[in-house]
Scaffold this motif. Structure first.
Motif, mmCIF file in Angstrom:
data_model
loop_
_atom_site.group_PDB
_atom_site.id
_atom_site.type_symbol
_atom_site.label_atom_id
_atom_site.label_comp_id
_atom_site.label_asym_id
_atom_site.label_seq_id
_atom_site.Cartn_x
_atom_site.Cartn_y
_atom_site.Cartn_z
ATOM 1 N N GLU A 3 48.402 -50.414 -18.288
ATOM 2 C CA GLU A 3 48.598 -51.851 -18.071
ATOM 3 C C GLU A 3 47.328 -52.640 -18.381
ATOM 4 O O GLU A 3 47.401 -53.758 -18.911
ATOM 5 N N ARG A 4 46.164 -52.076 -18.068
ATOM 6 C CA ARG A 4 44.908 -52.761 -18.401
ATOM 7 C C ARG A 4 44.754 -52.876 -19.917
ATOM 8 O O ARG A 4 44.316 -53.898 -20.440
ATOM 9 N N ALA A 5 45.098 -51.802 -20.626
ATOM 10 C CA ALA A 5 44.999 -51.839 -22.085
ATOM 11 C C ALA A 5 45.969 -52.850 -22.673
ATOM 12 O O ALA A 5 45.612 -53.618 -23.585
ATOM 13 N N GLU A 6 47.185 -52.894 -22.153
ATOM 14 C CA GLU A 6 48.160 -53.856 -22.654
ATOM 15 C C GLU A 6 47.687 -55.286 -22.395
ATOM 16 O O GLU A 6 47.834 -56.162 -23.258
ATOM 17 N N SER A 7 47.120 -55.534 -21.238
ATOM 18 C CA SER A 7 46.610 -56.878 -20.934
ATOM 19 C C SER A 7 45.517 -57.278 -21.920
ATOM 20 O O SER A 7 45.436 -58.443 -22.341
ATOM 21 N N ALA A 8 44.678 -56.311 -22.311
ATOM 22 C CA ALA A 8 43.628 -56.616 -23.282
ATOM 23 C C ALA A 8 44.229 -57.067 -24.604
ATOM 24 O O ALA A 8 43.721 -58.004 -25.243
ATOM 25 N N TRP A 9 45.305 -56.435 -25.030
ATOM 26 C CA TRP A 9 45.964 -56.846 -26.272
ATOM 27 C C TRP A 9 46.587 -58.231 -26.130
ATOM 28 O O TRP A 9 46.410 -59.095 -26.987
ATOM 29 N N ARG A 10 47.290 -58.457 -25.050
ATOM 30 C CA ARG A 10 47.973 -59.741 -24.871
ATOM 31 C C ARG A 10 46.975 -60.890 -24.737
ATOM 32 O O ARG A 10 47.305 -62.039 -25.058
ATOM 33 N N GLU A 11 45.769 -60.585 -24.275
ATOM 34 C CA GLU A 11 44.729 -61.612 -24.143
ATOM 35 C C GLU A 11 43.844 -61.705 -25.377
ATOM 36 O O GLU A 11 42.864 -62.459 -25.394
ATOM 37 N N GLY A 12 44.161 -60.934 -26.423
ATOM 38 C CA GLY A 12 43.407 -61.004 -27.663
ATOM 39 C C GLY A 12 42.136 -60.196 -27.691
ATOM 40 O O GLY A 12 41.305 -60.371 -28.589
ATOM 41 N N GLY A 13 41.976 -59.274 -26.747
ATOM 42 C CA GLY A 13 40.737 -58.513 -26.675
ATOM 43 C C GLY A 13 40.748 -57.201 -27.423
ATOM 44 O O GLY A 13 39.695 -56.559 -27.553
#
Length: 506
Positions: A282-292
């Motif tokens: 979930e942390r990795a997915e959040s990084a993608w969704r936030e453009g990181g």
């Protein structure tokens, strides 16, 4: 008012150290139950583990006990059975489903021990069994399982479709390292700082070796991997914030001077129970969704954590104990001494010497050196897959029985004949040259099959295909390679060179 019954103690194994294993029985009368941890010296007396692994496990256990304070009874004993009796006497205890068959047999043999469902994974045993039954128990391929996990846990999904329109982005994750680079231009992984508990562990290991209680292989120190929940979260934050973006494209690449590349190193705290796979994915997915981080890097990481790791865990239990002894290729050779002792200096082939040195010094390498350097050497030379499995289990800091049995027997050594994978994973030296700088400089040349400079991986690859031609020529993924044997005018010379090397270091 009826007095509340004293809650039953709960037993924590050394790979059940995170918060998910505390109070696993919910909010009932057992919540807040006293905890028991047993440090059994017989574990290290029976087998010759990597010293860095012994250090890490003991450090993690003792750190956890220090954090839990008066709630835990921490017992040092010769065996688990003795330690549990010393800790709780004849009281009833609970324990989460252990991660190995040996540990499960132990707890099942004990009176007054209730085994609770497994924790620390996304998919339950029952869910996996249902999925496997839907397929008739056959063709339990990772890709199908991975897609089910993504859908069920809503990981990298856009409604009913995979994010970006594709389930599998492996094609984007196979770049060789940058030409001329000696290391990736990425921030280093998070590193811990040792404390007095680490020093105490090191003194104990020194004493055990001196008095003959245990013997180890490899080098220890300083500790490189998290031993606490706080440290594990710091390592996760470092990876997601600074290293994940470059993970995907160089996921399969190798550099002699950069053992870490852009890998997470999170298999270690995950397998100690300090992290949960859901929070990592979930942390990795959040990084993608936030453009990181780009989608290919995030998908590659999620595939490892929520796909492959879960898949291996369940195959370990689903295939049964007999899977350990599978050996359809009839490979029986013993592991050579130089390999068992991690004697990198005895090896001439630069790829193998470099990888062995990494294992010797850290107890870790990433998945491509494990598969395509170490595992490929064992497969080409016909080493006993059960012995190879045991070696990986003992010599890697993230190695446990459930991890290594499917990974080695099925993936690396093809000893199950294709029940887990569709082909043997081995190659000649050209693959290693294309994905690394390990062939420069080297005494061997990856394109040469015979002669003084013949690469042992190239020679070994063709010798392996020749030895198992009948089995492999009907495999649609291997048929073309097997037919290549007919074009080799120097096959007999090649086979003689491979035979003459025997168990000598390549």
């Amino acid at each position: 008012m009826t007095p509340r019954a004293t809650p039953r103690p709960h037993w924590l194994f050394g790979d059940q150290l995170g918060p998910t294993f505390i109070d696993p029985r919910g909010d009932g009368p057992d919540r807040g139950a006293p905890l028991v941890m047993v440090e059994a010296s017989s574990v290290f007396a029976r087998r010759r583990f990597h010293r860095a692994k012994a250090h890490l496990v003991l450090s993690a256990m003792r750190h956890r006990a220090a954090e839990l304070g008066d709630r835990v009874r921490y017992v040092r004993a010769r065996t688990y059975r003795e330690g549990l009796r010393k800790a709780v006497g004849h009281r009833e205890v609970t324990v989460c489903h252990p991660t190995s068959r040996a540990a499960l047999r132990l707890v099942d043999s004990l009176d007054r021990v209730t085994v609770l469902p497994a924790r620390g994974f996304l998919v339950s045993h029952g869910e996996f069994a249902s999925w496997a039954e839907e397929r008739g128990g056959d063709r339990l391929r990772l890709e199908d399982f991975y897609r089910r996990v993504r859908r069920t846990h809503d990981l990298l999904m856009e409604g009913d479709s995979p994010a970006g329109g594709r389930w599998n982005l492996d094609h984007d994750n196979r770049e060789p390292p940058p030409r001329g680079a000696t290391a990736l231009d990425v921030p280093e992984p998070w590193w811990p700082e040792e404390d007095e508990i680490d020093q105490e562990v090191r003194r104990d290991l020194d004493r055990w070796e001196a008095d003959g209680t245990a013997s180890f292989v490899g080098r220890d120190g300083p500790r490189l991997f998290p031993a606490t929940r706080r440290e594990a979260l710091a390592a996760l934050n470092r990876f997601v914030g600074h290293r994940l973006a470059d993970f995907g494209r160089y996921e399969d690449a190798m550099l002699a001077g950069d053992p870490w590349m852009s890998h997470s190193l999170l298999s270690v705290p995950l397998n100690l129970g300090l992290l949960h796979p859901a929070e990592c994915a979930e942390r990795a997915e959040s990084a993608w969704r936030e453009g990181g981080a780009p989608l290919n890097s995030v998908e590659g990481f999620v595939r490892q954590v929520a796909g492959w790791r879960e898949y291996v865990w369940h195959l370990y239990w689903y295939f049964g104990e007999s899977y350990r002894h599978r050996n359809v290729l009839r490979h029986r050779r013993q592991l050579p001494d130089w390999f068992r002792e991690l004697d990198a200096e005895a090896v001439t082939a630069r790829c193998l010497a470099t990888t062995l040195a990494q294992v010797r010094d850290t107890g870790w390498t990433h998945h491509i050196p494990r598969l395509m350097v170490l595992g490929s050497r064992a497969l080409q030379d016909g080493w006993d897959p059960e012995a190879v499995t045991d070696w990986f289990h003992r010599c890697f800091v993230d190695g446990y029985d459930w991890v290594m049995l499917p990974n080695v027997v099925g993936m690396s050594q093809y000893a199950d004949g294709g029940r887990m994978t569709t082909k043997p994973y081995t190659s000649g030296g050209s693959y290693i040259r294309g994905m690394s700088d390990l062939c420069r400089p080297c005494a061997y040349r990856p394109t040469e099959r015979t002669g003084e400079h013949a690469c042992p991986y190239t020679t070994g690859y063709w010798a392996f295909l020749h030895r198992h031609r009948r089995r492999l020529e009907g495999n649609h993924r291997m048929a073309r390679a097997v037919k290549g044997l007919d074009r080799l005018s120097d096959l007999e010379e090649l086979l003689e060179r491979h035979r003459s090397r025997g168990q000598s270091p390549p």
